[in-house]
Design a protein around this motif. Structure first.
Motif, PDB file in Angstrom:
ATOM      1  N   TRP A   1       0.849  -1.190   0.000  1.00  0.00           N
ATOM      2  CA  TRP A   1       0.000   0.000   0.000  1.00  0.00           C
ATOM      3  C   TRP A   1       0.886   1.242   0.000  1.00  0.00           C
ATOM      4  O   TRP A   1       1.896   1.293   0.716  1.00  0.00           O
ATOM      5  CB  TRP A   1      -0.899   0.031   1.232  1.00  0.00           C
ATOM      6  CG  TRP A   1      -2.055  -0.917   1.200  1.00  0.00           C
ATOM      7  CD1 TRP A   1      -2.140  -2.117   1.830  1.00  0.00           C
ATOM      8  CD2 TRP A   1      -3.298  -0.738   0.514  1.00  0.00           C
ATOM      9  NE1 TRP A   1      -3.351  -2.697   1.572  1.00  0.00           N
ATOM     10  CE2 TRP A   1      -4.089  -1.871   0.769  1.00  0.00           C
ATOM     11  CE3 TRP A   1      -3.823   0.274  -0.293  1.00  0.00           C
ATOM     12  CZ2 TRP A   1      -5.372  -2.028   0.252  1.00  0.00           C
ATOM     13  CZ3 TRP A   1      -5.093   0.116  -0.808  1.00  0.00           C
ATOM     14  CH2 TRP A   1      -5.854  -1.017  -0.543  1.00  0.00           C
TER      15      TRP A   1
ATOM     16  N   LEU B   1      -6.349  -2.803   3.960  1.00  0.00           N
ATOM     17  CA  LEU B   1      -5.616  -1.854   4.789  1.00  0.00           C
ATOM     18  C   LEU B   1      -6.597  -1.306   5.808  1.00  0.00           C
ATOM     19  O   LEU B   1      -7.482  -0.516   5.472  1.00  0.00           O
ATOM     20  CB  LEU B   1      -5.019  -0.718   3.960  1.00  0.00           C
ATOM     21  CG  LEU B   1      -4.252   0.339   4.753  1.00  0.00           C
ATOM     22  CD1 LEU B   1      -2.990  -0.278   5.383  1.00  0.00           C
ATOM     23  CD2 LEU B   1      -3.862   1.528   3.868  1.00  0.00           C
TER      24      LEU B   1
ATOM     25  N   TYR C   1       4.309  -5.930   7.160  1.00  0.00           N
ATOM     26  CA  TYR C   1       4.980  -4.910   7.951  1.00  0.00           C
ATOM     27  C   TYR C   1       4.598  -3.548   7.408  1.00  0.00           C
ATOM     28  O   TYR C   1       4.271  -3.417   6.222  1.00  0.00           O
ATOM     29  CB  TYR C   1       6.498  -5.121   7.973  1.00  0.00           C
ATOM     30  CG  TYR C   1       7.155  -5.205   6.627  1.00  0.00           C
ATOM     31  CD1 TYR C   1       7.046  -6.337   5.833  1.00  0.00           C
ATOM     32  CD2 TYR C   1       7.919  -4.145   6.154  1.00  0.00           C
ATOM     33  CE1 TYR C   1       7.648  -6.414   4.596  1.00  0.00           C
ATOM     34  CE2 TYR C   1       8.539  -4.215   4.928  1.00  0.00           C
ATOM     35  CZ  TYR C   1       8.411  -5.337   4.166  1.00  0.00           C
ATOM     36  OH  TYR C   1       9.026  -5.408   2.934  1.00  0.00           O
ATOM     37  N   VAL C   2       4.594  -2.565   8.309  1.00  0.00           N
ATOM     38  CA  VAL C   2       4.166  -1.230   7.935  1.00  0.00           C
ATOM     39  C   VAL C   2       5.221  -0.208   8.309  1.00  0.00           C
ATOM     40  O   VAL C   2       6.106  -0.467   9.125  1.00  0.00           O
ATOM     41  CB  VAL C   2       2.824  -0.862   8.614  1.00  0.00           C
ATOM     42  CG1 VAL C   2       1.715  -1.789   8.151  1.00  0.00           C
ATOM     43  CG2 VAL C   2       2.954  -0.896  10.134  1.00  0.00           C
TER      44      VAL C   2
ATOM     45  N   LYS D   1       2.574   2.803  12.096  1.00  0.00           N
ATOM     46  CA  LYS D   1       2.609   1.625  12.975  1.00  0.00           C
ATOM     47  C   LYS D   1       1.741   1.862  14.201  1.00  0.00           C
ATOM     48  O   LYS D   1       1.767   2.930  14.801  1.00  0.00           O
ATOM     49  CB  LYS D   1       4.043   1.331  13.387  1.00  0.00           C
ATOM     50  CG  LYS D   1       4.243  -0.019  14.045  1.00  0.00           C
ATOM     51  CD  LYS D   1       5.724  -0.332  14.211  1.00  0.00           C
ATOM     52  CE  LYS D   1       6.407  -0.530  12.892  1.00  0.00           C
ATOM     53  NZ  LYS D   1       7.837  -0.884  13.017  1.00  0.00           N
TER      54      LYS D   1
ATOM     55  N   THR E   1      -3.063  -1.535   9.695  1.00  0.00           N
ATOM     56  CA  THR E   1      -2.760  -2.965   9.634  1.00  0.00           C
ATOM     57  C   THR E   1      -3.047  -3.485   8.230  1.00  0.00           C
ATOM     58  O   THR E   1      -4.094  -3.166   7.647  1.00  0.00           O
ATOM     59  CB  THR E   1      -3.617  -3.753  10.641  1.00  0.00           C
ATOM     60  OG1 THR E   1      -3.400  -3.234  11.955  1.00  0.00           O
ATOM     61  CG2 THR E   1      -3.252  -5.225  10.621  1.00  0.00           C
ATOM     62  N   ILE E   2      -2.129  -4.278   7.720  1.00  0.00           N
ATOM     63  CA  ILE E   2      -2.304  -4.901   6.409  1.00  0.00           C
ATOM     64  C   ILE E   2      -2.666  -6.366   6.608  1.00  0.00           C
ATOM     65  O   ILE E   2      -2.056  -7.064   7.420  1.00  0.00           O
ATOM     66  CB  ILE E   2      -1.026  -4.784   5.575  1.00  0.00           C
ATOM     67  CG1 ILE E   2      -0.745  -3.326   5.237  1.00  0.00           C
ATOM     68  CG2 ILE E   2      -1.140  -5.602   4.297  1.00  0.00           C
ATOM     69  CD1 ILE E   2       0.559  -3.114   4.485  1.00  0.00           C
TER      70      ILE E   2
ATOM     71  N   ARG F   1      10.333  -0.968  -0.224  1.00  0.00           N
ATOM     72  CA  ARG F   1       9.693   0.224   0.311  1.00  0.00           C
ATOM     73  C   ARG F   1       9.704   1.362  -0.704  1.00  0.00           C
ATOM     74  O   ARG F   1       9.278   2.469  -0.394  1.00  0.00           O
ATOM     75  CB  ARG F   1      10.386   0.659   1.595  1.00  0.00           C
ATOM     76  CG  ARG F   1      10.408  -0.429   2.644  1.00  0.00           C
ATOM     77  CD  ARG F   1      10.941   0.058   3.964  1.00  0.00           C
ATOM     78  NE  ARG F   1      10.933  -1.011   4.956  1.00  0.00           N
ATOM     79  CZ  ARG F   1      10.969  -0.829   6.264  1.00  0.00           C
ATOM     80  NH1 ARG F   1      11.012   0.390   6.750  1.00  0.00           N
ATOM     81  NH2 ARG F   1      10.976  -1.861   7.087  1.00  0.00           N
TER      82      ARG F   1
ATOM     83  N   ILE G   1       3.463   2.700   2.619  1.00  0.00           N
ATOM     84  CA  ILE G   1       2.776   2.498   3.891  1.00  0.00           C
ATOM     85  C   ILE G   1       3.107   1.137   4.477  1.00  0.00           C
ATOM     86  O   ILE G   1       3.357   1.010   5.677  1.00  0.00           O
ATOM     87  CB  ILE G   1       1.257   2.607   3.712  1.00  0.00           C
ATOM     88  CG1 ILE G   1       0.861   3.996   3.254  1.00  0.00           C
ATOM     89  CG2 ILE G   1       0.532   2.245   5.004  1.00  0.00           C
ATOM     90  CD1 ILE G   1      -0.604   4.117   2.887  1.00  0.00           C
ATOM     91  N   GLY G   2       3.092   0.113   3.641  1.00  0.00           N
ATOM     92  CA  GLY G   2       3.390  -1.215   4.131  1.00  0.00           C
ATOM     93  C   GLY G   2       3.269  -2.249   3.033  1.00  0.00           C
ATOM     94  O   GLY G   2       2.774  -1.957   1.946  1.00  0.00           O
ATOM     95  N   SER G   3       3.739  -3.447   3.344  1.00  0.00           N
ATOM     96  CA  SER G   3       3.725  -4.529   2.368  1.00  0.00           C
ATOM     97  C   SER G   3       3.430  -5.843   3.047  1.00  0.00           C
ATOM     98  O   SER G   3       3.564  -5.972   4.277  1.00  0.00           O
ATOM     99  CB  SER G   3       5.076  -4.626   1.651  1.00  0.00           C
ATOM    100  OG  SER G   3       5.367  -3.462   0.920  1.00  0.00           O
TER     101      SER G   3
END
Length: 122
Positions: free
Chosen positions: A36, A81, A59-60, A65, A69-70, A105, A48-50
């Motif tokens: 995201w 998300l 992880y974000v 954080k 949450t992903i 990232r 934002i995270g993957s």
């Protein structure tokens, strides 16, 4: 080819929550990693995270954080998300992306959705 379709954006007040969805279509077996990102006008796209789709490990970024949450539903080929405690600075266009190799990232993802707008008012 993979098509990604985001949904779930909208307008909320500070402190509110939203859940964005990203449905994947096509050759989804190449979506080794999904992520995201968000972007506001005049600024670079922010990671934002993957999540590694096979393992489900996500992880974000430190900036979200504890609030974002992903997750994923492999049966539905959908990425989520969950955004809580939203702030005005979270206002942006949110994009999901897919990559056929390890998560990064940076913006080096092979496939992108069209984006969904999130607006947080004070």
């Amino acid at each position: 080819q993979v098509q990604l379709v985001e949904s779930g954006g909208g307008s909320v007040q500070t402190g509110g929550s939203l859940t964005l969805s990203c449905a994947a279509y096509g050759h989804i077996y190449v979506t080794y990693c999904m992520g995201w990102f968000r972007q506001t006008p005049g600024k670079v796209r922010e990671w934002i995270g993957s999540i590694y789709t096979a393992a489900g490990s996500a992880y974000v970024a430190d900036s979200v954080k504890g609030r974002f949450t992903i997750s994923q539903d492999n049966a539905k080929n959908t990425l989520y998300l969950q955004m809580n405690s939203l702030k005005p600075e979270d206002t942006a266009m949110y994009y999901c992306a897919a990559r056929s190799s390890g998560c990064l990232r940076t913006n080096e993802y092979n496939y992108w959705g069209q984006g969904t707008q999130v607006t947080v008012s004070s």
